[in-house]
Scaffold this motif. Structure first.
Motif, PDB file in Angstrom:
ATOM      1  N   ASP A 299       0.830  -1.176   0.060  1.00  0.00           N
ATOM      2  CA  ASP A 299      -0.054   0.060   0.013  1.00  0.00           C
ATOM      3  C   ASP A 299       0.841   1.288   0.101  1.00  0.00           C
ATOM      4  OD1 ASP A 299      -1.643   2.190   1.365  1.00  0.00           O
ATOM      5  OD2 ASP A 299      -3.076   0.673   0.944  1.00  0.00           O
ATOM      6  N   PRO A 300       0.639   2.329  -1.146  1.00  0.00           N
ATOM      7  CA  PRO A 300       1.641   3.256  -1.225  1.00  0.00           C
ATOM      8  C   PRO A 300       1.658   4.244   0.251  1.00  0.00           C
ATOM      9  CG  PRO A 300       0.216   3.219  -3.224  1.00  0.00           C
ATOM     10  CD  PRO A 300      -0.298   2.287  -1.851  1.00  0.00           C
ATOM     11  N   LEU A 301       0.518   4.120   0.863  1.00  0.00           N
ATOM     12  CA  LEU A 301       0.469   5.168   2.095  1.00  0.00           C
ATOM     13  C   LEU A 301       1.520   4.456   3.021  1.00  0.00           C
ATOM     14  CD1 LEU A 301      -3.209   6.052   2.207  1.00  0.00           C
ATOM     15  CD2 LEU A 301      -1.238   7.764   2.143  1.00  0.00           C
ATOM     16  N   ILE A 302       1.413   3.249   3.254  1.00  0.00           N
ATOM     17  CA  ILE A 302       2.267   2.455   4.183  1.00  0.00           C
ATOM     18  C   ILE A 302       3.614   2.978   3.822  1.00  0.00           C
ATOM     19  CG2 ILE A 302       3.124   0.574   5.048  1.00  0.00           C
ATOM     20  CD1 ILE A 302       0.302  -0.729   4.998  1.00  0.00           C
ATOM     21  N   ALA A 303       4.106   2.713   2.507  1.00  0.00           N
ATOM     22  CA  ALA A 303       5.514   2.820   1.975  1.00  0.00           C
ATOM     23  C   ALA A 303       5.923   4.403   2.185  1.00  0.00           C
ATOM     24  CB  ALA A 303       5.471   2.539   0.492  1.00  0.00           C
TER      25      ALA A 303
END
Length: 489
Positions: A299-303
């Motif tokens: 998930d891009p927000l986690i990254a």
């Protein structure tokens, strides 16, 4: 009650790793019982003796994967002890995982081990952790599925809040929201977002940016959508863009020790110390490798949260780290392809509004890290600093609190800040068109009066009316208030 598992190993081997967040303790219970601050273990489940390896295997089973502590502990356990354990239980899931990690952390092979058969097992349980792509290890039949690599890996636990935030599909909703606005309204909302993100990013550092600094940071934010791989040269260029003082511009990652301080005098005022300069390059390579691949794998927000906080914890430059860390949050979202070109979530506005939560997320790592440094104040800003741990402290860290914060701020940036500003602009447009269609007023004056009326909940003060009495008739003041009431009502 006595400590067992990771806590026992930490004490027994005198490790400098952080204390486990939820320590395991022997207690008068009938089954393994999680509580708010500890994991209660019945005697029948506890390790049979005090050998560190037995406690590590217990911890892997019941406490999860703590790479920071495992990396320090497994380097102190002899190869013969590992071989004896795997020969005794060649199909054991946790001893196989421990042997896999032992070889990685000791950078040597365990020779003479039995051939391992049976199904592959994951190092991180996907039900308990956010995981990355699997890398198979055929010898031990273990999948390494961590966030990063064994050179740089963070852990993120699947808390109830993180699972809920992931299910809300924040980035998808952001794209849909901007599409619904249409071209002109979307452009105006993004112009506001870029300027407000810049202002808030500086305010977090308790700084009011000049026009030059603001323009430089807006230009920096716009570069987030360029499909550029991160490396030292590119990051140095970004730091030079973000910093207007030529004397503070970097030419490479730092070769000096830096630190953060509070107004307190002496060693007590040193609040955080990033890693020693000799390990910065290696740590940054691990973080940059993660930043260049993870946004399209997880998930891009986690990254984004991991890269942003990881960067500020390493603090690779002498100045500009905070601003760059927040830029990297946007960079990760843009590189993922999950946000339309030009779209920006103004997370710094939400961060500024929740500074206490931001500080708590930072302290989840910075406070225990600070305790691993011995600081002696000599005079003025001169200190003697000695690092009392090793690079595992900065190489393997628990990012759960930081990810939870990052997801929450992205949600607020969309649902509160972007939506509220868009609604504000839409109401402004309605009032402006209504007044402009009835009266002949200078555009600049009308703009100022409408904004003042909206900011004062539909009223124009006597002072405001007096200021414009030579250019605006009294009936127009009243008409603006009437139109505000129609629009808001």
């Amino acid at each position: 009650m006595g400590d067992i598992g990771y806590s026992q190993v930490k004490s027994q081997l005198d490790l400098s790793a952080f204390d486990p967040l939820v320590p395991a303790r022997l207690a008068s219970v009938t089954s393994v019982t999680p509580t708010q601050g500890e994991l209660l273990i019945p005697a029948k489940v506890a390790p049979k003796d005090d050998r560190p390896l037995n406690h590590l295997l217990f911890a892997l089973k019941h406490e999860g994967v703590n790479l920071q502590l495992l990396s320090q502990a497994l380097r102190k356990i002899p190869a013969q002890e590992m071989l004896a354990a795997i020969c005794e239980s060649p199909t054991g899931v946790y001893i196989r995982a421990a042997c896999f990690l032992w070889e990685a952390f000791n950078k040597q092979e365990l020779k003479g081990a039995p051939v391992i058969t049976g199904p592959m097992v994951n190092l991180f349980d996907p039900k308990k952790y956010i995981t990355g792509p699997s890398i198979r290890n055929a010898k031990w039949r273990v999948n390494f599925n961590g966030l990063g690599s064994l050179d740089y890996c963070v852990t993120v636990e699947r808390t109830t809040r993180i699972n809920s935030l992931l299910e809300s599909n924040i980035l998808q909703k952001a794209n849909e929201f901007l599409s619904e606005l249409g071209g002109a309204a979307s452009d105006r909302a993004m112009s506001w977002a870029y300027l407000s993100e810049t202002k808030s990013s500086f305010e977090i550092e308790h700084e009011t940016p000049s026009a030059t600094k603001s323009e430089a940071f807006v230009e920096l934010l716009k570069k987030a959508h360029l499909t550029t791989q991160l490396d030292e040269e590119y990051l140095v260029g970004l730091q030079n863009t973000a910093i207007t003082n030529p004397l503070d511009r970097a030419v490479n990652y730092r070769h000096q020790q830096n630190w953060l301080s509070s107004p307190l005098r002496g060693a007590a005022g040193v609040t955080y110390i990033p890693p020693p300069p000799e390990i910065v390059n290696d740590l940054m390579k691990g973080l940059v490798d993660f930043a260049n691949t993870a946004p399209k794998q997880i998930d891009p927000l986690i990254a984004a949260a991991i890269v942003s906080f990881g960067f500020v914890f390493i603090h690779p430059f002498m100045d500009g780290n905070g601003r760059l860390s927040r830029f990297l949050f946007h960079h990760a979202l843009c590189q993922s392809g999950a946000l339309k070109n030009g779209l920006l979530l103004p997370v710094s506005i939400a961060m500024k509004r929740n500074e206490d939560l931001y500080l708590a997320a930072l302290k989840s790592f910075s406070e225990p890290a600070r305790k691993r440094w011995e600081v002696i104040w000599i005079d003025g800003d001169e200190y003697q600093m000695a690092f009392k741990s090793d690079d595992s402290l900065y190489r393997y860290w628990n990012a759960t609190a930081c990810v939870e914060f990052g997801l929450e701020m992205a949600k607020q940036a969309l649902e509160k800040d972007l939506r509220e500003e868009t609604e504000f602009l839409a109401k402004y447009d309605l009032i402006y068109r209504a007044i402009d269609g009835q009266y002949d007023v200078r555009g600049k004056d009308l703009n100022t009066l409408i904004l003042a009326c909206m900011e004062q909940n539909g009223k124009l003060s006597a002072n405001r009316r007096k200021k414009f009495t030579t250019t605006v008739p009294e009936e127009i003041f009243n008409a603006i208030e009437v139109e505000y009431a129609k629009v808001v009502g």
